[in-house]
Write an enzyme that holds these catalytic residues in place. Structure first.
Site, short mmCIF file in Angstrom:
data_model
loop_
_atom_site.label_atom_id
_atom_site.label_comp_id
_atom_site.label_asym_id
_atom_site.label_seq_id
_atom_site.Cartn_x
_atom_site.Cartn_y
_atom_site.Cartn_z
N GLY A 94 0.83 -1.22 0.00
CA GLY A 94 0.00 0.00 0.00
C GLY A 94 0.85 1.25 0.00
O GLY A 94 0.53 2.23 0.69
N LYS A 150 3.67 7.98 -9.60
CA LYS A 150 3.39 9.09 -8.66
C LYS A 150 4.20 8.94 -7.37
O LYS A 150 4.71 9.92 -6.83
CB LYS A 150 1.89 9.13 -8.32
CG LYS A 150 1.06 9.64 -9.48
CD LYS A 150 -0.41 9.71 -9.09
CE LYS A 150 -1.25 9.95 -10.32
NZ LYS A 150 -2.61 9.47 -10.19
N THR A 203 1.03 -2.34 5.33
CA THR A 203 0.14 -1.21 5.71
C THR A 203 -1.17 -1.26 4.94
O THR A 203 -2.15 -0.67 5.36
CB THR A 203 0.80 0.17 5.45
OG1 THR A 203 0.63 0.55 4.08
CG2 THR A 203 2.26 0.20 5.82
N ALA A 204 -1.19 -1.91 3.77
CA ALA A 204 -2.37 -1.83 2.89
C ALA A 204 -3.61 -2.43 3.54
O ALA A 204 -3.60 -3.57 3.99
CB ALA A 204 -2.10 -2.55 1.57
N LYS A 255 -10.08 -4.30 11.11
CA LYS A 255 -8.70 -4.23 11.63
C LYS A 255 -8.49 -5.29 12.72
O LYS A 255 -7.45 -5.93 12.80
CB LYS A 255 -8.39 -2.84 12.19
CG LYS A 255 -8.44 -1.73 11.17
CD LYS A 255 -7.47 -1.95 10.02
CE LYS A 255 -6.01 -1.82 10.42
NZ LYS A 255 -5.12 -2.10 9.25
P1 NDP Z 1 -4.73 5.25 2.97
O1 NDP Z 1 -6.11 5.09 2.42
O2 NDP Z 1 -4.00 6.50 2.68
O3 NDP Z 1 -3.83 4.02 2.54
C1 NDP Z 1 -4.33 2.74 2.35
C2 NDP Z 1 -3.48 2.03 1.33
O4 NDP Z 1 -3.95 0.69 1.15
C3 NDP Z 1 -3.56 2.71 -0.05
O5 NDP Z 1 -2.31 2.63 -0.68
C4 NDP Z 1 -4.58 1.84 -0.78
O6 NDP Z 1 -4.43 1.88 -2.18
C5 NDP Z 1 -4.22 0.46 -0.22
N1 NDP Z 1 -5.36 -0.45 -0.37
C6 NDP Z 1 -6.52 -0.44 0.32
N2 NDP Z 1 -7.31 -1.42 -0.10
C7 NDP Z 1 -6.65 -2.08 -1.08
C8 NDP Z 1 -6.96 -3.19 -1.92
N3 NDP Z 1 -8.13 -3.85 -1.83
N4 NDP Z 1 -6.02 -3.61 -2.82
C9 NDP Z 1 -4.84 -2.95 -2.94
N5 NDP Z 1 -4.50 -1.88 -2.17
C10 NDP Z 1 -5.40 -1.46 -1.26
O7 NDP Z 1 -4.91 5.06 4.54
P2 NDP Z 1 -3.82 5.19 5.72
O8 NDP Z 1 -2.49 5.45 5.19
O9 NDP Z 1 -4.41 6.09 6.72
O10 NDP Z 1 -3.88 3.72 6.32
C11 NDP Z 1 -2.77 2.83 6.22
C12 NDP Z 1 -2.90 1.77 7.29
O11 NDP Z 1 -2.89 2.40 8.57
C13 NDP Z 1 -4.20 0.97 7.20
O12 NDP Z 1 -3.89 -0.36 7.55
C14 NDP Z 1 -5.06 1.61 8.28
O13 NDP Z 1 -6.03 0.72 8.77
C15 NDP Z 1 -4.00 1.94 9.33
N6 NDP Z 1 -4.39 2.97 10.28
C16 NDP Z 1 -4.61 4.26 9.85
C17 NDP Z 1 -4.98 5.23 10.78
C18 NDP Z 1 -5.19 6.66 10.41
O14 NDP Z 1 -5.66 7.45 11.24
N7 NDP Z 1 -4.82 7.09 9.20
C19 NDP Z 1 -5.16 4.89 12.22
C20 NDP Z 1 -4.81 3.52 12.54
C21 NDP Z 1 -4.45 2.61 11.60
P3 NDP Z 1 -5.39 2.84 -3.07
O15 NDP Z 1 -5.25 4.21 -2.51
O16 NDP Z 1 -4.87 2.67 -4.45
O17 NDP Z 1 -6.78 2.30 -2.86
#
Ligand code: NDP
Length: 341
Positions: A12, A44, A83-84, A171
């Site tokens: 991710g 990107k 992280t994804a 989660k």
């Molecule tokens: P983002 O949405 O910015 O990042 C999520 C990433 O996961 C993106 O790159 C997205 O790709 C990828 N992704 C999601 N679903 C899929 C899929 N089905 N197949 C392929 N790629 C996928 O969120 P965050 O950076 O905030 O979150 C990152 C991690 O941190 C997650 O695990 C989240 O649960 C955890 N987290 C975040 C918090 C927060 O406050 N931000 C708090 C606690 C935990 P694309 O954009 O192309 O869909």
């Protein structure tokens, strides 16, 4: 193997959190292979790190929920940071959009690691406070959350629940699936899970438009863009800065011996939205008239959050809320400007 020789798979890689994780691992000297959904996204992300062209590569994983999604991506790497996972509170179908990608994505990554990358010694999973929090207890002021707490919600409950509840369950169940895998399969790697609450701090990932911000940056942006006239209740009154979250991933990765199979609640402290608004009013460039005014005296009593383990075991220290919100706001103002050009 030296740091310079190791390839770390970061899933991710286009995400808000992952951007800081990728940056930190590159700065430390590792090679990074990021997974992204398409070649365009890879381009990107590459453009964010022009100074690391030689050390940053990509593997395309279109959908982490598909069987065998990571079978190719894991080959030849030494460590993995997962992280994804979908982080959205508004979805059409809880199972398709949240539960399945979170749980299947985690399971298939660990299976791929076991079968196609037996050399991997360490996996760090980005879990969440969502996997710790008992949502139905509300603010639960008499309780202090630690790594020992688990969100008790089940898959069945989450299937038809509201978005935030379903996300939290996704989660929880993904993290549980990872611990079960380690317990039953006894793989070559050890597992650390990182459980952060609301994550704020600089937004540096690729963003297509201001209404497509990641969920936690959007949580701050709505206090800057005039969409709120009043300050709502603070849904999850615990926070941490994204740079500290990245640091915790790196430290947990490197603490392979000292912190083999461990869960880490990476939290800076409690906070309330009126404090966020107070900081925003002091940031140059933020239109103060758009920031809602709070009722500080009416703050409720809320649960405590303990970062004792991450301080003592990982040596973590934390950004202040003021610095984190200021940096979030400045990055959002910069992004607004860039997207208008
Ligand atoms: P983002 O949405 O910015 O990042 C999520 C990433 O996961 C993106 O790159 C997205 O790709 C990828 N992704 C999601 N679903 C899929 C899929 N089905 N197949 C392929 N790629 C996928 O969120 P965050 O950076 O905030 O979150 C990152 C991690 O941190 C997650 O695990 C989240 O649960 C955890 N987290 C975040 C918090 C927060 O406050 N931000 C708090 C606690 C935990 P694309 O954009 O192309 O869909």
């Amino acid at each position: 193997m030296s740091i310079e020789e190791q390839i770390i798979l970061i899933t991710g890689a286009s995400g808000f959190v992952a951007t800081q994780v990728v940056r930190l691992f590159l700065q430390r000297g590792y090679r990074v292979r990021g997974t992204v959904r398409s070649e365009q996204t890879a381009e990107k992300v590459r453009s964010i790190f022009p100074e690391y062209k030689e050390k940053l590569s990509f593997a395309i994983v279109q959908d982490i929920a598909q069987p065998g999604a990571f079978d190719e991506a894991v080959k030849g790497v030494q460590g993995i940071i997962h992280t994804a996972s979908p982080f959205q509170f508004r979805v059409e179908d809880n199972e398709r959009d949240l539960l399945q990608p979170a749980i299947r994505g985690t399971r298939s990554l660990l299976e791929a690691t076991q079968h196609h990358a037996p050399q991997v010694k360490r996996v760090v999973l980005t879990s969440s406070f969502a996997a710790i929090n008992h949502l139905r207890k509300g603010y639960w002021p008499e309780h202090t959350y630690t790594e020992a707490d688990w969100n008790p919600d089940t898959y069945e409950e989450a299937r038809t629940a509201d978005g935030p509840t379903a996300y939290c369950a996704s989660k929880t169940l993904a993290e549980k699936a990872a611990w079960e895998f380690v317990e039953t399969e006894k793989p070559n790697f050890t597992l650390a899970t990182i459980c952060p609450p609301m994550i704020y701090g600089p937004v540096e990932q690729p963003v297509a438009s201001m209404d497509r911000l990641n969920e936690s940056a959007a949580d701050v942006y709505r206090f800057m863009n005039g969409s709120l006239t009043e300050i709502p209740a603070t849904g999850f009154p615990a926070w941490v800065d994204v740079r500290d979250v990245a640091e915790a991933h790196l430290r947990a990765y490197e603490a392979e011996q000292a912190a083999a199979n461990e869960r880490f609640f990476v939290v800076a402290g409690n906070f309330f939205y009126d404090e966020v608004c107070e900081v925003l009013r002091g940031v140059e460039g933020v239109d103060k008239a758009k920031v809602p005014v709070g009722k500080t005296q009416e703050r409720p009593k809320v649960y405590g959050v303990s970062n004792e383990k991450v301080r003592s075991r990982l040596g973590m220290e934390f950004y202040s809320l003021e610095a984190s919100i200021r940096d979030t706001a400045e990055s959002l103002l910069k992004l607004e400007k860039k997207l208008k050009q």
